[in-house]
Design an enzyme around this catalytic site. Structure first.
Site, short mmCIF file in Angstrom:
data_model
loop_
_atom_site.label_atom_id
_atom_site.label_comp_id
_atom_site.label_asym_id
_atom_site.label_seq_id
_atom_site.Cartn_x
_atom_site.Cartn_y
_atom_site.Cartn_z
CB ALA A 1 2.29 5.84 3.48
CG ASP A 2 -1.54 10.11 2.63
OD1 ASP A 2 -1.56 10.29 1.41
OD2 ASP A 2 -2.41 9.44 3.24
CG ASP B 1 -2.20 0.78 1.03
OD1 ASP B 1 -2.25 1.60 0.10
OD2 ASP B 1 -3.15 0.56 1.81
CD GLU C 1 -5.60 2.69 2.23
OE1 GLU C 1 -5.35 2.97 1.07
OE2 GLU C 1 -5.45 3.50 3.16
CE LYS D 1 2.89 10.91 -0.93
NZ LYS D 1 2.29 9.65 -1.27
CE LYS E 1 -2.39 2.84 4.10
NZ LYS E 1 -2.38 3.47 2.75
C1 5RP Z 1 -5.41 5.99 0.46
C2 5RP Z 1 -4.03 6.00 0.99
C3 5RP Z 1 -2.93 6.14 0.00
O1 5RP Z 1 -2.14 4.99 0.07
C4 5RP Z 1 -2.13 7.37 0.32
O2 5RP Z 1 -3.01 8.48 0.27
C5 5RP Z 1 -1.00 7.57 -0.68
O3 5RP Z 1 -1.52 7.82 -1.96
P1 5RP Z 1 -0.61 8.12 -3.20
O4 5RP Z 1 0.19 6.90 -3.49
O5 5RP Z 1 -1.62 8.46 -4.29
O6 5RP Z 1 0.26 9.30 -2.88
O7 5RP Z 1 -3.78 5.89 2.17
O8 5RP Z 1 -6.37 6.00 1.48
#
Ligand code: 5RP
Length: 230
Positions: free
Chosen positions: A89-90, A87, A109, A127, A100
């Site tokens: 992450a932010d 997955d 998630e 990030k 996230k």
């Molecule tokens: C969705 C999330 C995403 O994994 C997070 O926002 C990262 O997104 P991106 O890869 O588009 O930057 O937690 O709920």
């Protein structure tokens, strides 16, 4: 001549990280598929390679993408447990704690990450932070009593809370709470989890993250969590 807009470095980095994570997926695995523009590329790479896997999706849009690429997607209950989940992450801090939920999918998630023996995270360099908090903490709230729930969130130190448009895939409300710098993610997570009606928050603690694949200008580096064996 192609009239496609040139892609930003960040978009290219997201693709690199996402594609590299797909290499961890092997035939026979049950795989959790995250949500967002970075793990998008993991899913695309799996769609190109088509290993013999069964997937669980963390959002309706991930489900749609994965099935459109020919991947087999079942519900969490049909699959039971996962060998690996990948997955985005932010934010990622030095202890591999995460924020996230930028895509509003953090409830599903978190369920999928906890179903998995291994949890891999894919991000671009922007990030990676020293301490969490600048992004704002995503919250999914039951529509029954959002005012009551948010008052309790404010009492824990949230300075501002902004409502997002639309609903989550679970038909709940989505908010972003500004706690400033989060000094103790585990303590805040525990307090948020004690609020009835707060369906989920976007703090994911580092003790469940096996590794983070970070793409920057020099390629992809992997931060391996010494506390979690792969
Ligand atoms: C969705 C999330 C995403 O994994 C997070 O926002 C990262 O997104 P991106 O890869 O588009 O930057 O937690 O709920």
């Amino acid at each position: 001549m192609s009239d496609a807009a040139p892609r930003s470095r960040q978009d290219q980095a997201k693709e690199q990280a996402g594609r590299q994570a797909a290499r961890y997926v092997e035939d026979g695995m049950r795989v959790g598929l995250g949500t967002g523009s970075t793990v998008h590329w993991t899913i695309v790479a799996l769609g190109e390679r088509r290993p013999d896997i069964t997937c669980v999706a963390t959002s309706l849009r991930t489900h749609e993408l994965a099935t459109s690429l020919g991947l087999s997607v079942l519900s969490p209950d049909e699959v039971g447990a996962l060998e690996i989940a990948i997955d985005g992450a932010d934010e990622v801090d030095a202890e591999l704690n995460l924020i996230k939920g930028g895509g509003g999918a953090h409830l599903r998630e978190k369920i999928v990450a906890q179903m998995s023996a291994r949890f891999l995270v894919v991000v671009d360099e922007s990030k990676v932070v020293e301490r969490l908090g600048a992004f704002g903490l995503p919250l999914e709230v039951l529509p029954f009593a959002p005012g009551v729930v948010l008052d309790r969130v404010r009492a824990l130190g949230a300075r501002e809370i902004a409502r997002r448009e639309g609903l989550s895939d679970n038909q709940n409300l989505l908010f972003d709470a500004d706690f400033g710098t989060i000094d103790d993610p585990a303590a805040l997570a525990a307090r948020l989890e004690a609020i009835p009606g707060l369906m989920e928050h976007g703090l994911f603690l580092g003790d469940q993250v096996e590794r983070v694949l970070v793409a920057g200008t020099d390629g992809v580096r992997e931060i391996v969590n010494p506390r979690v064996s792969g």
